[in-house]
Design an enzyme around this catalytic site. Structure first.
Site, PDB file in Angstrom:
ATOM      1  N   SER A  55       0.815  -1.214   0.000  1.00  0.00           N
ATOM      2  CA  SER A  55       0.000   0.000   0.000  1.00  0.00           C
ATOM      3  C   SER A  55       0.847   1.261   0.000  1.00  0.00           C
ATOM      4  CB  SER A  55      -0.930   0.027   1.208  1.00  0.00           C
ATOM      5  OG  SER A  55      -0.190   0.196   2.397  1.00  0.00           O
ATOM      6  N   ASP A  56       2.025   1.215   0.614  1.00  0.00           N
ATOM      7  CA  ASP A  56       2.873   2.398   0.777  1.00  0.00           C
ATOM      8  C   ASP A  56       2.062   3.539   1.377  1.00  0.00           C
ATOM      9  OD1 ASP A  56       5.346   3.652   0.669  1.00  0.00           O
ATOM     10  OD2 ASP A  56       5.010   4.457  -1.333  1.00  0.00           O
ATOM     11  N   HIS A  57       1.261   3.203   2.388  1.00  0.00           N
ATOM     12  CA  HIS A  57       0.315   4.126   3.016  1.00  0.00           C
ATOM     13  C   HIS A  57       1.040   5.322   3.628  1.00  0.00           C
ATOM     14  CE1 HIS A  57      -3.721   4.790   4.718  1.00  0.00           C
ATOM     15  NE2 HIS A  57      -3.072   5.374   5.710  1.00  0.00           N
TER      16      HIS A  57
END
Length: 190
Positions: A55-57
């Site tokens: 996700s690389d949130h």
């Protein structure tokens, strides 16, 4: 010499395209590319040239993004959209098998990060970590309904299927029907 390398992509690079975006909401590094580039990433996923998806949130406020592309902060949220976006864009639209989706979201990350043997698969003696999703009900992304501090999403308006309905962590239900259940039970994995 043999190298132990893996390639990963993000949910936004597999789901968004610069052809469909405007403004600063989707500013991220590396930048979102064209629909053709997105399709090539999916081809790489299908050939196991991309082993994991993340996700690389990075939940930030719309205010931090601003309107100037040069001073806008990088990033945006994506954790809650990871499974439905990959289910819809990968499985439903491109025919990527559910086994392959599970591989890039669970088994491969566990293997590459050294926690295989207790996470990343369903087996006796392993942690019972499961995300149960609804494969048939479409839902339109609306950032106000996501469980994030972010007050916008470049995914707003996308219709996705495969939304998580229940999450089980080490055998205990921790999320059900849109709500966290019980006290936090996470633990640090070195």
């Amino acid at each position: 010499p043999s190298l132990d390398l893996m390639a990963e992509s993000t949910v936004h690079h597999l789901s968004l395209s610069s052809d469909e975006l405007a403004g600063t909401d989707a500013k991220v590094n590396p930048p979102i590319r064209t629909a053709t580039d997105r399709d090539r990433l999916w081809d790489a996923v299908s050939r196991d040239e991309v082993q994991t998806a993340v996700s690389d949130h990075a939940a930030i406020s719309r205010e931090a993004k601003g309107d100037d592309i040069w001073s806008a902060w990088y990033g945006f949220g994506g954790t809650e959209l990871l499974l439905p976006a990959l289910f819809t864009n990968g499985h439903v639209q491109r025919g990527i098998s559910l086994g392959r989706i599970a591989e890039i979201l669970s088994r491969a990350p566990a293997r590459y990060h050294g926690v295989s043997g207790r996470k990343g698969d369903i087996a006796i003696g392993w942690d019972a970590d499961l995300a149960i999703c609804d494969p048939s009900t479409p839902r339109t992304v609306d950032h106000r309904e996501l469980h994030s501090a972010q007050d916008f999403s470049p995914f707003d308006g996308q219709v996705l299927r495969g939304w998580v309905t229940t999450t089980i962590l080490r055998g205990a239900v921790v999320y059900d029907s849109g709500e966290a259940v019980g006290a936090p039970t996470g633990r640090y994995i070195a």
